[in-house]
Every structure is written in structure tokens, then in C-alpha cells.
Design a protein around this motif. Sequence first.
Motif, PDB file in Angstrom:
ATOM      1  N   THR A 161       0.874  -1.181  -0.157  1.00  0.00           N
ATOM      2  CA  THR A 161       0.123   0.053   0.040  1.00  0.00           C
ATOM      3  C   THR A 161       0.924   1.341  -0.043  1.00  0.00           C
ATOM      4  N   LEU A 162       1.895   1.424   0.973  1.00  0.00           N
ATOM      5  CA  LEU A 162       2.721   2.312   0.855  1.00  0.00           C
ATOM      6  C   LEU A 162       3.532   2.692  -0.415  1.00  0.00           C
ATOM      7  N   LEU A 163       3.850   1.581  -1.091  1.00  0.00           N
ATOM      8  CA  LEU A 163       4.569   1.772  -2.390  1.00  0.00           C
ATOM      9  C   LEU A 163       3.827   2.096  -3.449  1.00  0.00           C
ATOM     10  N   ASP A 164       2.421   1.598  -3.412  1.00  0.00           N
ATOM     11  CA  ASP A 164       1.411   2.223  -4.477  1.00  0.00           C
ATOM     12  C   ASP A 164       1.162   3.506  -4.401  1.00  0.00           C
ATOM     13  N   CYS A 165       1.257   4.023  -3.277  1.00  0.00           N
ATOM     14  CA  CYS A 165       0.875   5.489  -2.799  1.00  0.00           C
ATOM     15  C   CYS A 165       2.148   6.430  -3.256  1.00  0.00           C
ATOM     16  N   HIS A 166       3.373   5.560  -3.601  1.00  0.00           N
ATOM     17  CA  HIS A 166       4.468   6.506  -3.971  1.00  0.00           C
ATOM     18  C   HIS A 166       4.877   7.238  -2.756  1.00  0.00           C
ATOM     19  N   THR A 167       5.015   6.591  -1.422  1.00  0.00           N
ATOM     20  CA  THR A 167       5.623   7.133  -0.397  1.00  0.00           C
ATOM     21  C   THR A 167       6.547   6.194   0.319  1.00  0.00           C
ATOM     22  N   THR A 168       7.309   6.462   1.198  1.00  0.00           N
ATOM     23  CA  THR A 168       8.435   5.630   1.989  1.00  0.00           C
ATOM     24  C   THR A 168       8.220   4.860   2.751  1.00  0.00           C
ATOM     25  N   VAL A 169       8.568   3.570   2.668  1.00  0.00           N
ATOM     26  CA  VAL A 169       8.367   2.533   3.878  1.00  0.00           C
ATOM     27  C   VAL A 169       8.966   2.623   5.126  1.00  0.00           C
ATOM     28  N   LEU A 170      10.337   3.184   5.068  1.00  0.00           N
ATOM     29  CA  LEU A 170      11.385   3.531   6.146  1.00  0.00           C
ATOM     30  C   LEU A 170      10.788   4.315   7.048  1.00  0.00           C
ATOM     31  N   PRO A 171      10.839   3.964   8.346  1.00  0.00           N
ATOM     32  CA  PRO A 171      10.206   5.104   9.345  1.00  0.00           C
ATOM     33  C   PRO A 171      11.307   6.353   9.505  1.00  0.00           C
ATOM     34  N   ASN A 172      12.354   6.270   8.895  1.00  0.00           N
ATOM     35  CA  ASN A 172      13.364   7.440   9.279  1.00  0.00           C
ATOM     36  C   ASN A 172      13.314   8.298   7.861  1.00  0.00           C
ATOM     37  N   ARG A 173      12.304   8.152   6.969  1.00  0.00           N
ATOM     38  CA  ARG A 173      12.217   9.130   5.899  1.00  0.00           C
ATOM     39  C   ARG A 173      11.057   9.887   6.028  1.00  0.00           C
ATOM     40  N   CYS A 174      11.036  10.962   5.159  1.00  0.00           N
ATOM     41  CA  CYS A 174       9.908  11.804   5.252  1.00  0.00           C
ATOM     42  C   CYS A 174       8.685  11.376   4.134  1.00  0.00           C
ATOM     43  N   ALA A 175       7.615  11.329   4.910  1.00  0.00           N
ATOM     44  CA  ALA A 175       6.227  10.870   4.316  1.00  0.00           C
ATOM     45  C   ALA A 175       6.117  11.742   3.098  1.00  0.00           C
ATOM     46  N   GLN A 176       5.700  11.226   1.806  1.00  0.00           N
ATOM     47  CA  GLN A 176       5.417  12.090   0.721  1.00  0.00           C
ATOM     48  C   GLN A 176       3.954  12.165   0.647  1.00  0.00           C
ATOM     49  N   ARG A 177       2.835  11.178   1.204  1.00  0.00           N
ATOM     50  CA  ARG A 177       1.633  11.325   1.213  1.00  0.00           C
ATOM     51  C   ARG A 177       1.128  10.411   2.538  1.00  0.00           C
ATOM     52  N   LEU A 178      -0.092  11.072   2.963  1.00  0.00           N
ATOM     53  CA  LEU A 178      -0.935  10.419   3.865  1.00  0.00           C
ATOM     54  C   LEU A 178      -1.624   9.284   3.189  1.00  0.00           C
ATOM     55  N   VAL A 179      -1.192   8.153   3.954  1.00  0.00           N
ATOM     56  CA  VAL A 179      -1.849   6.904   3.329  1.00  0.00           C
ATOM     57  C   VAL A 179      -2.909   6.466   4.364  1.00  0.00           C
ATOM     58  N   THR A 180      -4.068   6.312   3.876  1.00  0.00           N
ATOM     59  CA  THR A 180      -5.395   5.946   4.838  1.00  0.00           C
ATOM     60  C   THR A 180      -5.997   4.771   3.929  1.00  0.00           C
ATOM     61  N   THR A 181      -5.395   4.093   3.213  1.00  0.00           N
ATOM     62  CA  THR A 181      -6.056   2.930   2.241  1.00  0.00           C
ATOM     63  C   THR A 181      -5.501   1.572   2.724  1.00  0.00           C
ATOM     64  N   GLY A 182      -5.785   0.715   2.129  1.00  0.00           N
ATOM     65  CA  GLY A 182      -5.477  -0.599   2.871  1.00  0.00           C
ATOM     66  C   GLY A 182      -5.584  -0.976   4.109  1.00  0.00           C
ATOM     67  N   PRO A 183      -4.531  -1.502   4.570  1.00  0.00           N
ATOM     68  CA  PRO A 183      -4.701  -1.958   6.006  1.00  0.00           C
ATOM     69  C   PRO A 183      -4.630  -0.640   7.064  1.00  0.00           C
ATOM     70  N   PHE A 184      -4.234   0.566   6.470  1.00  0.00           N
ATOM     71  CA  PHE A 184      -4.182   1.918   7.475  1.00  0.00           C
ATOM     72  C   PHE A 184      -5.598   2.415   7.378  1.00  0.00           C
ATOM     73  N   ARG A 185      -6.556   1.777   6.838  1.00  0.00           N
ATOM     74  CA  ARG A 185      -7.988   2.183   7.107  1.00  0.00           C
ATOM     75  C   ARG A 185      -8.364   1.507   8.622  1.00  0.00           C
ATOM     76  N   PHE A 186      -7.841   0.605   8.934  1.00  0.00           N
ATOM     77  CA  PHE A 186      -8.065   0.096  10.183  1.00  0.00           C
ATOM     78  C   PHE A 186      -7.149   0.166  11.483  1.00  0.00           C
ATOM     79  N   THR A 187      -5.740   0.548  11.351  1.00  0.00           N
ATOM     80  CA  THR A 187      -4.883   0.731  11.968  1.00  0.00           C
ATOM     81  C   THR A 187      -3.648   1.753  11.665  1.00  0.00           C
ATOM     82  N   ARG A 188      -3.034   2.685  12.477  1.00  0.00           N
ATOM     83  CA  ARG A 188      -2.387   3.645  11.839  1.00  0.00           C
ATOM     84  C   ARG A 188      -1.138   3.087  11.528  1.00  0.00           C
ATOM     85  N   ASN A 189      -0.725   1.911  12.218  1.00  0.00           N
ATOM     86  CA  ASN A 189       0.443   1.126  12.449  1.00  0.00           C
ATOM     87  C   ASN A 189       0.534  -0.041  11.926  1.00  0.00           C
TER      88      ASN A 189
END
Length: 158
Positions: free
Chosen positions: A66-94
Motif C-alpha cells: 500500500t505504501l509503495l502503491d501510494c509512492h511514499t516511503t516504507v522506511l520510518p526514518n524518511r519523510c512521508a510523501q503522502r498520507l496513506v489512509t487506504t489498505g490496512p491503514f484504514r483499520f490501524t495507523r501502524n
Amino acid sequence: MNAYRLKPLRYPWPPVLYALAIALAFFADRYVGILPAARGDGYFFITAGGLLVAIAIALDLWAVKTLLDCHTTVLPNRCAQRLVTTGPFRFTRNPIYLGYTLLTVAFGLLTGNAWFFVAAITAAALTTTVAIRCEEMHLLARFGADFEHYCQHTRRWI
């Protein structure tokens, strides 16, 4: 550097915290051994542990995809490019950290080592303190009201 460009973490702590928790659970079982073993009907624990491993891995892979499809980083020490609220992020923020926690519990079921349950709770608490709160401040600075709205409708863990 302004808050908009600030990285959430300087170092990707969560994988290290969970790896350390798993290592400590093995160490505690071998050298401390105070907790009662989670042994009983072997088939039940192996089946439950195997199912939990499958769920944890599927959740992590789904979150990464989901993160890769939304073109944002997977690594927790990198800046987020987009706020992802789809996929499993609909149910939990982490969902990735939830997957790590479930995997740690699964190891406890598979090995009969009750220290894994303590390790899972400890790693989740440390991850919340060390990483998640910093990541949330980063996302709040980057996405403002959209992130606040997301937080109001989606739980941090489950």
C-alpha cells in the motif's frame, strides 16, 4: 530546518526494538525461566502460532504494498510523501508495527516461550514511545488537519 521537512526518526528503531525483544525472550527463557511455559496441546499452539505468523506477514506485506502503491516511503526514518489512509491503514495507523507485534506473539506460541508475550508488549510500548509519537508529530506537521481527521477515525494500534 522547518517542521515540514523534519524527519520522523533519525534511525529506524522499530525493527531493532522487536529484534532485541525477540533475542531477550530467548535469553530469558534459557537463563531466567521464571515464567510458566505456554505449553499444552501442541497442535493448538502450533496451529494458532502458524496462523498468527501468516496473518502478521500478510499484514506487513499488505502495508508495504500500500505504501509503495501510494509512492511514499516504507522506511520510518524518511519523510512521508503522502498520507496513506487506504489498505490496512484504514483499520490501524501502524499496521507494520502491529504485524511485528503479532509475529512476536506467534513465536511465543510456536516455541512455548511465555517471555515472547512479555517481549511483544514491551516492544509495542517502546515503539509507541520511541517511534510512533515522533512519526505522528512528523505527519501532523506535514499533513495538518488531514492527519488529525485520520487520527480521529483510525486507532493507533487496533
